[in-house]
Design a protein around this motif. Sequence first.
Motif, mmCIF file in Angstrom:
data_model
loop_
_atom_site.group_PDB
_atom_site.id
_atom_site.type_symbol
_atom_site.label_atom_id
_atom_site.label_comp_id
_atom_site.label_asym_id
_atom_site.label_seq_id
_atom_site.Cartn_x
_atom_site.Cartn_y
_atom_site.Cartn_z
ATOM 1 N N VAL A 144 38.033 32.770 30.592
ATOM 2 C CA VAL A 144 38.209 31.527 30.412
ATOM 3 C C VAL A 144 37.069 30.588 31.095
ATOM 4 O O VAL A 144 37.074 29.234 30.697
ATOM 5 N N ALA A 147 35.005 27.894 29.012
ATOM 6 C CA ALA A 147 35.950 26.589 28.967
ATOM 7 C C ALA A 147 35.572 25.512 30.308
ATOM 8 O O ALA A 147 35.510 24.387 29.901
ATOM 9 N N GLY A 171 41.446 27.913 25.205
ATOM 10 C CA GLY A 171 41.233 28.699 26.404
ATOM 11 C C GLY A 171 42.447 28.362 27.505
ATOM 12 O O GLY A 171 42.755 29.099 28.298
ATOM 13 N N LEU A 175 45.314 30.405 29.173
ATOM 14 C CA LEU A 175 45.225 30.681 30.551
ATOM 15 C C LEU A 175 46.698 30.556 31.089
ATOM 16 O O LEU A 175 47.274 31.093 32.214
ATOM 17 N N THR A 199 37.260 31.549 38.996
ATOM 18 C CA THR A 199 36.612 31.091 37.716
ATOM 19 C C THR A 199 36.161 29.593 37.961
ATOM 20 O O THR A 199 35.065 29.400 37.391
ATOM 21 N N VAL A 320 42.961 33.497 24.557
ATOM 22 C CA VAL A 320 41.635 33.205 25.467
ATOM 23 C C VAL A 320 40.407 33.611 24.545
ATOM 24 O O VAL A 320 39.365 32.840 24.562
#
Length: 334
Positions: A144, A147, A171, A175, A199, A320
Motif C-alpha cells: 500500500v 498510496a 488501496g 488495507l 509503510t 490493494v
Amino acid sequence: MTSPAVDPAPEPPRAAPEPGPRTPVAVEAAAVAAATVPARRITGAVWAALGIVYVVWGSTYLGIRIAVETMPPFLSAGVRFATAGLLLAGIIAWRQGPAALKVDRRQLGSAVLVGLLLILGGNALVVLAETSIPSGLAALLISVVPAWVVILKAATGQRPSAGGLAGVLLGLVGLAVLTLPGVSGEVKVGGVVLVVVATLLWSVGSFSSARLPMPPNPFTASAYEMIAGGLAGIALGLFRGEQHGLDLSAISARSWVALAYLIVFGSLIAFTAYAWLLQAAPLSLVATYAYVNPVVAVALGALVLNEALSWPIVLGGAIVVGGVCLIVSTERRG
C-alpha cells in the motif's frame, strides 16, 4: 520492507539522478531521469532483469520470515544492511575509484536520514513484525506504500490524477480488509500495526529522498543509506537486549542461508538489476514490480511455509494490488 517504494509522481531531483522495497530510495531519483528517456526496446536482458526483480524481491519476505525463526529481528536486519552497504561501497570503490564515495556533510546527513527512515523504520519494523505475522500478509500490507506517497504529495499541494486518487481509495479499502486478521485475532494485531507504521516511515523516506541534497552517485547514496540504517538496527537490537542469551550455534542453518540470501540477492543483485532496468526499460514496465512482488510473496509463503490464505488476505490483497496497479498505470507512464 525489502524493495524501493514506487513514487508515483516524483519531482525532479536536486542532484544528478541516482531503487523500493530502496536501495532502495536512491533508485527513486533515477526514475525521474528515466522518465525523460525515449522509448526503449524490450530485450531478453530486460525480461531477465525484470524476472530477477519480480522473484528475488518478492522472495525476500519469505527470507526474512525464515531468518527470524532463530535470529533476533533487529540484529539480523542490521547485519544484513550494514554488510550489504559495505559490500556495495567496496564495489563502488573498486569499479569507479574511491573518489566516487566522496560526499559533503549535507549529502551524507541526507543519506543517513533517509537510511534511518527506510532501513530502520521501514525494513527493520517489518522484520520484527514477521516474528508474529505471515510473510505474505506483511508483503500485502507493504504494497500500500504507493498510496501513502500519493497522499503525502497531495498534502504538499501536488494534485493527484483521478486514477491516482481512485487507486489510493482502493488501496486504503484493501488495507482495512487486510487488518481484519489482526482484529479477529487470527494473527497478532501488534504485528499488523508494526507493518502499517513501517509503510508510513518508508513512504516518508521515499517522499523525502527527492527533496533532500542526496549524493549525486545513486549507488553511493544507497551504500550510505544501508550502512546507516544497518548500524542503527544493530544499535537498537543491542539496546533491546537481543544479544543476551544469543547462541550463534543455536541459529539454524536455514536461517543463516536466508540471511546470506537477503544480503547477496535481495540487497545487491536485485538492486543492481533494478537500477539497470531504470536505464534500459520503459518505466511503466519497471514499476510493475510494485504489484507483482506481493503476489510472489504470498505464493511462496503458502508453498514453502504453508501460510494460510484466509479470505481477508485474498480479498484485501486483490484490492490493494488493484489499487497499486491503477496508481502506477495512471501516475507513472513511461
